[in-house]
Design an enzyme around this catalytic site. Structure first.
Site: not given
Ligand code: 7TS
Length: 412
Positions: A122, A199, A202, A225, A364
């Site tokens: 990501h 990371d 997910q 999430k 992303c």
């Molecule tokens: N890493 C992964 C694997 C992610 O899926 C996401 C967000 C992030 C980092 C960043 O997370 P945040 O909470 O800091 O924004 N992924 C997604 C997605 O798949 N669709 O919208 C956000």
């Protein structure tokens, strides 16, 4: 017993209609919905004890502090952290990664050093490292991805070598769905004396994650999430590693003593939580963790394997659909990105008219899309409250969309 139909009753939003149809929410990888218990925890905080934490001697401040610290303990228990000292509340995964980039990495990376990520990251586990490696004169290297969408570990021992100082890897890809062998990569990183970061955006919401067993140095994840509000996330780090890190943000509460010309630092984890923290959402995250623990993370994972298998089979039976990533549900998280002849944005807009929420675009993960020659994909992502009936609704919606765009494409 784990029953998505019962679980759904705890999520008020799932009974709403969108564009005249019952909501089918399949955008959980972007953000999850919130159970009544989490919403109620926020109401309770603001109605009954809202006060700043770690600052007051008055009753409400102590109540807020106790609940904030109890939430930290719940998070530590969820990820099997040996102590709360390594659990730092941040805004989200992105901030957690940037914290490590701006502290550990800037302190420890120098000219000639290397750092390793994968090709499926990501943007938030890529862009911060581009900056710090460039500034340090270090090289950013990549573990390659096979055409099947798994990591190619044949190059593990060359990509991660004596020059490697840090390895940071996505646990479950939010695009390919792949579950990466983090334990094996962690062992290799430690073999060469590198630090290992995961990371977990997910993975932590969807499966058991054990930082002690994995032995990772850092783990980042987001509350939103995993049923908690947006604006609260976690950086877990080994306390011994945190002890060697400069504070990231400086100000109130992260200090022990302050003079006009210098200051000394507070104990862990407060040293990395400058200023008033987002205590209300942290407390709500604690309630979300309670909810997940009551379901059981093994059961959460099992449900996603089952619904993932069902979805992979149903989508796989559609000739027009090409699923991206590993073909076996056991090897992937509860999400499926796919392409058809119709542009994903058109598909997403059509499905929305039927009450079905999916995500479309590059999610992303632009470099991996580019590598696969894809500008965009459609993605359905699942959680504890999704049912096989909803998968059927998705398939029906897709068939309707493809028929609609197919017939319209023939017209001038
Ligand atoms: N890493 C992964 C694997 C992610 O899926 C996401 C967000 C992030 C980092 C960043 O997370 P945040 O909470 O800091 O924004 N992924 C997604 C997605 O798949 N669709 O919208 C956000």
């Amino acid at each position: 017993m784990f029953d998505p139909k019962l679980i759904r009753k705890d999520f008020p939003i799932l009974s709403r209609k969108v564009n005249g149809s019952p909501l089918v929410y399949l955008d959980n990888a972007a953000t999850s919905q919130k159970p009544r218990q989490v919403i109620q925890a926020l109401v309770e905080c603001y109605e009954q004890y809202n006060s700043n934490v770690h600052r007051g001697v008055h009753t409400m401040s102590m109540e807020a502090t106790d609940r904030y610290e109890a939430a930290r303990q719940k998070v530590a228990d969820l990820i099997h952290a040996p102590s709360v000292e390594g659990v730092i509340f941040v805004r989200n995964t992105t901030e957690a990664i940037n914290l490590v980039a701006n502290t550990w990495a800037t302190q420890n990376l120098g000219p000639g050093d290397e750092m390793v990520v994968t090709e499926m990251e990501h943007h938030s586990n890529l862009v911060p490292w581009q900056k710090v490696t460039a500034q340090a004169g270090a090289t950013l290297r990549f573990l390659p991805v096979t055409p099947e969408g798994t990591l190619d570990l044949t190059s593990l021992d060359t990509v991660i070598n004596e020059r490697t100082k840090l390895v940071s890897v996505v646990h479950i890809s939010n695009f390919l769905g792949t579950i990466n062998p983090v334990n094996e990569i962690c062992r290799r990183a430690h073999q060469v004396g590198a630090r290992f970061m995961v990371d977990g955006a997910q993975s932590v919401p969807h499966m058991p994650v054990d930082v002690t067993d994995m032995d990772c140095d850092f783990l980042a994840f987001s509350g939103h999430k995993m049923m908690a509000p947006p604006g609260i996330g976690v950086l877990y780090a080994k306390p011994s590693v945190l002890e060697g890190m400069e504070p990231f943000l400086r100000g109130g509460d992260m200090v022990r003593e302050v003079w006009y010309d210098h200051a000394t630092w507070n104990d862990l984890p407060m040293r990395f939580e400058a200023g008033t923290p987002n205590f209300a959402d942290a407390i709500a995250l604690g309630v979300a963790v309670d909810y997940l623990q009551a379901l059981g993370m093994d059961n959460v994972r099992q449900h996603e394997i089952e619904i993932g298998s069902y979805a992979l089979q149903a989508l796989g039976e559609m000739e027009e659909v090409t699923i991206v990533g590993p073909t076996e549900a056991r090897l992937r998280g509860g999400l499926a990105a796919f392409t058809t002849d119709v542009h994903p944005h058109d598909l997403g807009t059509f499905l929305d008219q039927e009450g079905i929420a999916i995500r479309t675009g590059h999610h992303c993960v632009m470099p991996m899309h580019n590598k696969l020659g894809l500008a965009a994909t459609a993605r359905a992502s699942f959680y504890v409250y999704n049912t096989n009936d909803e998968m059927d609704t998705l398939v029906r919606g897709l068939k309707k969309a493809l028929a609609y765009f197919g017939s319209h494409a023939l017209k001038p």
